[in-house]
Scaffold this active site. Structure first.
Site, PDB file in Angstrom:
ATOM      1  N   ARG A  67     -34.147 -13.042  22.648  1.00 33.20           N
ATOM      2  CA  ARG A  67     -33.463 -13.244  23.935  1.00 33.20           C
ATOM      3  C   ARG A  67     -31.967 -13.496  23.756  1.00 33.20           C
ATOM      4  O   ARG A  67     -31.186 -13.312  24.685  1.00 33.20           O
ATOM      5  CB  ARG A  67     -34.070 -14.397  24.721  1.00 33.20           C
ATOM      6  CG  ARG A  67     -35.561 -14.464  24.848  1.00 33.20           C
ATOM      7  CD  ARG A  67     -36.281 -13.207  25.208  1.00 33.20           C
ATOM      8  NE  ARG A  67     -37.622 -13.547  25.646  1.00 33.20           N
ATOM      9  CZ  ARG A  67     -38.638 -13.879  24.828  1.00 33.20           C
ATOM     10  NH1 ARG A  67     -38.485 -13.844  23.524  1.00 33.20           N
ATOM     11  NH2 ARG A  67     -39.812 -14.216  25.326  1.00 33.20           N
ATOM     12  N   ASN A 121     -41.580 -16.183  21.245  1.00 27.68           N
ATOM     13  CA  ASN A 121     -41.969 -14.769  21.226  1.00 27.68           C
ATOM     14  C   ASN A 121     -43.235 -14.610  22.030  1.00 27.68           C
ATOM     15  O   ASN A 121     -43.357 -13.755  22.886  1.00 27.68           O
ATOM     16  CB  ASN A 121     -42.182 -14.297  19.790  1.00 27.68           C
ATOM     17  CG  ASN A 121     -40.877 -13.899  19.168  1.00 27.68           C
ATOM     18  OD1 ASN A 121     -40.041 -13.281  19.819  1.00 27.68           O
ATOM     19  ND2 ASN A 121     -40.684 -14.270  17.913  1.00 27.68           N
ATOM     20  N   ILE A 181     -42.147 -21.013  25.914  1.00 32.71           N
ATOM     21  CA  ILE A 181     -41.519 -19.685  25.949  1.00 32.71           C
ATOM     22  C   ILE A 181     -40.869 -19.393  24.601  1.00 32.71           C
ATOM     23  O   ILE A 181     -39.791 -19.911  24.288  1.00 32.71           O
ATOM     24  CB  ILE A 181     -40.453 -19.609  27.078  1.00 32.71           C
ATOM     25  CG1 ILE A 181     -41.024 -20.183  28.387  1.00 32.71           C
ATOM     26  CG2 ILE A 181     -39.982 -18.171  27.269  1.00 32.71           C
ATOM     27  CD1 ILE A 181     -39.982 -20.354  29.493  1.00 32.71           C
ATOM     28  N   ASP A 210     -56.271 -23.968  18.723  1.00 31.37           N
ATOM     29  CA  ASP A 210     -55.267 -23.621  19.722  1.00 31.37           C
ATOM     30  C   ASP A 210     -55.882 -23.476  21.117  1.00 31.37           C
ATOM     31  O   ASP A 210     -55.190 -23.527  22.122  1.00 31.37           O
ATOM     32  CB  ASP A 210     -54.647 -22.277  19.303  1.00 31.37           C
ATOM     33  CG  ASP A 210     -53.156 -22.280  19.456  1.00 31.37           C
ATOM     34  OD1 ASP A 210     -52.576 -23.371  19.447  1.00 31.37           O
ATOM     35  OD2 ASP A 210     -52.573 -21.191  19.596  1.00 31.37           O
TER      36      ASP A 210
END
Ligand code: ADP
Length: 396
Positions: free
Chosen positions: A268, A195, A193, A132
């Site tokens: 959200r 968690n 965008i 990553d």
């Protein structure tokens, strides 16, 4: 699980709550409904076995037996400065991951457990690590060194690393294709965008800056992580509230972000609903999140000396037209003209700016699994070159 010869995804899935009880697998064979099976997985070995059993199950499986599995790709989090690209896993790689565990104590040990479990369950099958952090290893030193005593970098490799690398790589290359250009001809700002949230400045195909740092706590406002704050705040809390380092860790990683502001929500969708019915703290959380995204767009446009495209991806980026609209508001000076009708899109690749918008904004669903599979295949076929254009999904 992908049938590489036919470029066909056979099944997708996830095992959740491994080691913590009430674990389950979600399994979706292509073209069929997703199913959930409860199965206790006290160890990562159990989770890997559960995946293999599900894939080969006579009723719900998609392959006859394990002999058709030719390789396993692992999403590995932290390689420190040891790997700037994906690698075939051997003893040396395992040792390197162990040595980086202090940099990612929550992620590297379970990653290693998963790798060892896959090796035990599928003996003789190659395993590939796709890091990553690797995509961000191209950042220049002035972007990754912290202005703290330099010896901490020398002694402990404390520096900015960045995460979500496979996602930033995938969506930035897709954006180049959508612009009708090669990745090395364009500057793209990618906004992942979910968690977890991170932004990336991708200049001519390579990462030159990203918002997460030594750990995923730095940068944007997230579901439960605070992102950029005055670095004195943890010290202030320890001194004034008598908190321990572990307590502050929990507050900043698990109780902050939009959860901290709203006092109740990380999702959200819940925040939007409450904001629309007048909840002031939920409105504030949306304003803070969007304002800070906008600041990163401005900062990265400046860092790269201009931008050709901005990409929204991951759970919120792909689905929330509201956050996208708020974050882009007032950026006309930069050449961004939002098409509000096109911005209603959810979860699909789409351009959301007007025809005459100088900078294009795209919604691009991320596909980290595809990058992992393509890197794995390329390594096994001896064709792997760092972030090159051989990846079939980037040829169109
Ligand atoms: P993770 O970082 O856990 O991989 P994801 O990328 O899956 O996260 O994003 C999860 C988040 O996406 C959820 O918490 C939710 O806030 C957000 N989300 C999903 N669908 C929508 C939607 N329709 N509108 C707004 N937010 C959404």
């Amino acid at each position: 699980l992908m049938d590489w010869d036919n470029k066909k995804v056979l099944a997708k899935g996830i095992v959740e709550r491994v080691t913590i009880g009430n674990s389950f697998i979600k399994h979706e064979a292509t073209g069929k409904e997703e199913i959930t099976i409860n199965h206790d997985c006290p160890h990562h070995t159990d989770a890997i076995q559960l995946i293999l059993n599900t894939l080969t199950d006579p009723k719900i499986g998609v392959i006859k037996d394990m002999s058709s599995i030719k390789a396993v790709g692992h999403r590995t989090v932290h390689a420190g400065e040891k790997f700037a690209q994906s690698v075939l896993i051997d003893e040396k790689v395992i040792k390197a991951l162990e040595e980086c565990s202090h940099l990612a104590p929550l992620h590297n040990p379970p990653n290693l457990a998963g790798i060892k479990a896959a090796m035990a369950a599928l003996p003789g099958i190659p395993n590939v690590a796709v890091f990553d952090t690797a995509f961000h290893q191209t950042m220049p030193k002035h972007a990754y060194i912290y202005p703290i005593p330099y010896e901490y970098y020398e002694e402990m490799a404390m520096r900015r690393y960045g995460f979500h690398g496979t996602s930033h790589l995938y969506v930035s290359k897709r954006a180049a294709i959508m612009l009708g250009k090669k990745p090395n001809e364009v500057n793209v700002i990618t906004l992942h965008i979910g968690n977890g949230v991170s932004h990336c400045a991708v200049q001519k195909g390579i990462s030159v800056d990203t918002s997460m740092g030594l750990t995923p706590l730095e940068g944007a406002v997230m579901g439960t992580r605070c992102g950029d704050i005055d670095p004195y705040i943890p010290i202030f809390l320890m001194k004034n509230k008598n908190l321990t380092a572990d307590q502050v860790d929990t507050i900043l990683n698990k109780k902050s972000g939009v959860l901290g502001i709203t006092k109740k929500f990380t999702d959200r969708r819940d925040i939007q609903k409450a904001a629309e019915s007048g909840d002031e703290l939920c409105k504030l959380a949306e304003d803070i999140e969007a304002y800070r995204i906008k600041k990163y767009i401005g900062a990265y446009a400046a860092a790269m000396g201009g931008v050709d495209a901005v990409v929204f991806t991951a759970g919120v980026g792909e689905n929330s037209s509201r956050i996208r609209e708020k974050a882009l508001e007032g950026l006309e000076f930069l050449g961004i003209k939002l098409d509000k009708e096109a911005n209603k899109i959810r979860g699909k690749e789409n351009e959301i700016t007007t025809k005459d918008s100088r900078v294009k904004v795209f919604v691009i669903p991320t596909n980290e699994e595809l990058v992992i599979i393509e890197d794995t295949v390329a390594i096994l076929e001896g064709k792997y070159k760092k972030h090159t254009e051989y990846l079939y999904s980037f040829q169109k």
